[in-house]
Design a protein around this motif. Structure first.
Motif, mmCIF file in Angstrom:
data_model
loop_
_atom_site.group_PDB
_atom_site.id
_atom_site.type_symbol
_atom_site.label_atom_id
_atom_site.label_comp_id
_atom_site.label_asym_id
_atom_site.label_seq_id
_atom_site.Cartn_x
_atom_site.Cartn_y
_atom_site.Cartn_z
ATOM 1 N N LEU A 135 0.883 -1.087 0.036
ATOM 2 C CA LEU A 135 0.008 0.011 -0.111
ATOM 3 C C LEU A 135 0.842 1.277 -0.076
ATOM 4 O O LEU A 135 2.012 1.188 0.656
ATOM 5 N N PRO A 136 0.523 2.305 -0.545
ATOM 6 C CA PRO A 136 -0.621 2.550 -1.609
ATOM 7 C C PRO A 136 -0.463 1.547 -2.690
ATOM 8 O O PRO A 136 0.496 1.063 -3.063
ATOM 9 N N ILE A 137 -1.824 1.338 -3.473
ATOM 10 C CA ILE A 137 -1.698 0.350 -4.629
ATOM 11 C C ILE A 137 -1.456 1.202 -6.041
ATOM 12 O O ILE A 137 -2.141 2.244 -6.421
ATOM 13 N N ASP A 233 -10.442 3.740 0.297
ATOM 14 C CA ASP A 233 -10.102 5.294 -0.321
ATOM 15 C C ASP A 233 -11.362 6.034 -0.712
ATOM 16 O O ASP A 233 -11.895 5.338 -1.868
ATOM 17 N N GLY A 270 -6.334 6.445 2.912
ATOM 18 C CA GLY A 270 -7.523 5.454 3.444
ATOM 19 C C GLY A 270 -7.850 5.885 4.562
ATOM 20 O O GLY A 270 -7.440 6.525 5.414
ATOM 21 N N SER A 302 -7.627 -3.765 3.449
ATOM 22 C CA SER A 302 -7.174 -2.376 3.127
ATOM 23 C C SER A 302 -6.988 -1.968 1.719
ATOM 24 O O SER A 302 -6.537 -2.889 1.054
ATOM 25 N N ALA A 303 -7.213 -0.765 1.236
ATOM 26 C CA ALA A 303 -7.172 -0.884 -0.214
ATOM 27 C C ALA A 303 -7.335 0.863 -0.064
ATOM 28 O O ALA A 303 -8.234 1.447 -0.130
ATOM 29 N N TYR A 304 -6.041 1.484 -0.676
ATOM 30 C CA TYR A 304 -6.189 2.881 -1.141
ATOM 31 C C TYR A 304 -4.966 3.075 -2.113
ATOM 32 O O TYR A 304 -4.027 2.261 -2.331
#
Length: 338
Positions: A135-137, A233, A270, A302-304
């Motif tokens: 992360l971040p992606i 996000d 996030g 988690s994803a941002y």
């Protein structure tokens, strides 16, 4: 120039139609009204002063697309939103998602490759990354096995578009990988209005605050995050809509570096579910009833987004905050219930 927007009466689609019309594009909307309302046309018209052309069509049926494209061979571009989009529902009804999301895309592409102007924007999703390793992606992150049938349809959709681009040199596409769109137009003329029980967090929050829902269920409080709830996000839908106009202009001006380009669309920050609830309570002055329940199948922790590619290549970045989004969502909810 005429632009076809499929799913144009939906949440993201309607806001994108507004931004397109503001820039002078002639917009043709197609929607089957499965999870939207014809009343959204009136909201778009009140905002822009222009009523877009509308066809009530279901893109799962090939003949409908053939007739539409035959009547409008002069399309400058297509923005494809039309799809079922709820992670939880897709787990329970996978065939519904494959039939709708994949078939409609294939039928649409079959007709578009026959047309002269082949500029295509695909409404994709950060779900293609699954549970990301870092992360971040970034856009270079591995596309992992999908956590849900919904996510899988977005992965498959991108693969289909890539294959089409590989054999059609004049077919140009952009896949926009959204993170979590929320909020509403500041006029409160259009916003997120799911039919039935909301599948997304923010409309469930606002409906709970209005008394339509007894309480909000927060799915999982034991994730490895600072407060135990999932992190996403959350991007204001108006910011997101503007990115589609920028991407379309990139296609129309032949600025692409390859036939298929991919961009993350997010804020780069996030926020946990509890932080979203805190934001809502802060901007609304309302105290929300919620409880922590079991985890939901298909959810990642988690994803941002890493957003520098969108900023440097597209020249786009978000302008609006989480509080802005929550305030606009609450204003919209209050308007439609009063």
């Amino acid at each position: 120039m005429k632009v076809l927007v499929t799913g144009g009466l939906g949440f993201i689609g309607s806001h994108t139609v507004v931004e397109l019309q503001k820039e002078g594009y002639e917009v043709l909307i197609v929607d089957n009204l499965e999870n939207s309302s014809r009343d959204v046309l009136d909201g778009i018209t009140r905002i822009t002063g222009v009523k877009p052309e509308f066809y009530e069509l279901d893109l799962k049926y090939k003949t409908a697309i053939e007739v539409l494209c035959a009547e409008h061979p002069d399309l400058a571009g297509v923005i494809h939103f039309a799809a079922n989009k709820a992670v939880g529902e897709s787990v329970q009804h996978p065939l519904k998602y494959y039939k709708n999301n994949i078939n409609s895309l294939v039928y649409l592409l079959e007709e578009l490759i026959k047309l002269k102007n082949k500029n295509f924007i695909f409404s994709s999703s950060c779900t293609v990354y699954g549970e990301a390793d870092e992360l971040p992606i970034t856009e270079n992150a591995a596309v992992k096995p999908a956590e849900s049938p919904y996510g899988n349809t977005k992965q498959i959709g991108e693969e289909i578009i890539s294959d089409v681009c590989n054999i059609n040199n004049d077919f140009k596409a952009v896949a926009l990988r959204y993170f979590n769109p929320i909020g509403a137009h500041p006029s409160a003329e259009i916003g997120e209005l799911p039919l039935g029980v909301p599948q997304n967090l923010v409309p469930f929050i606002t409906q709970t605050a209005m008394g339509l829902r007894e309480k909000l269920s927060v799915f999982g409080g034991d994730y490895p995050t600072p407060d135990g709830t999932c992190i996403r996000d959350y991007i204001h839908v108006v910011d997101l809509a503007k990115a589609h106009v920028v991407a379309l202009e990139r296609l129309l001006n032949n600025q692409q570096e390859s036939n298929l380009e991919v961009f993350n669309l997010g804020t780069g920050k996030g926020s946990s579910v509890l932080e979203v609830i805190d934001s809502f309570e802060r901007v609304s002055g309302e105290k929300l009833r919620y409880e922590i329940t079991d985890r939901r199948t298909g959810d990642v922790v988690s994803a941002y987004a890493e957003t520098s590619r969108a900023k440097n290549v597209l020249g786009w970045e978000t302008q609006l905050s989480l509080d802005d989004a929550m305030a606009s969502a609450w204003k919209w909810e209050q308007k439609i219930r009063n």
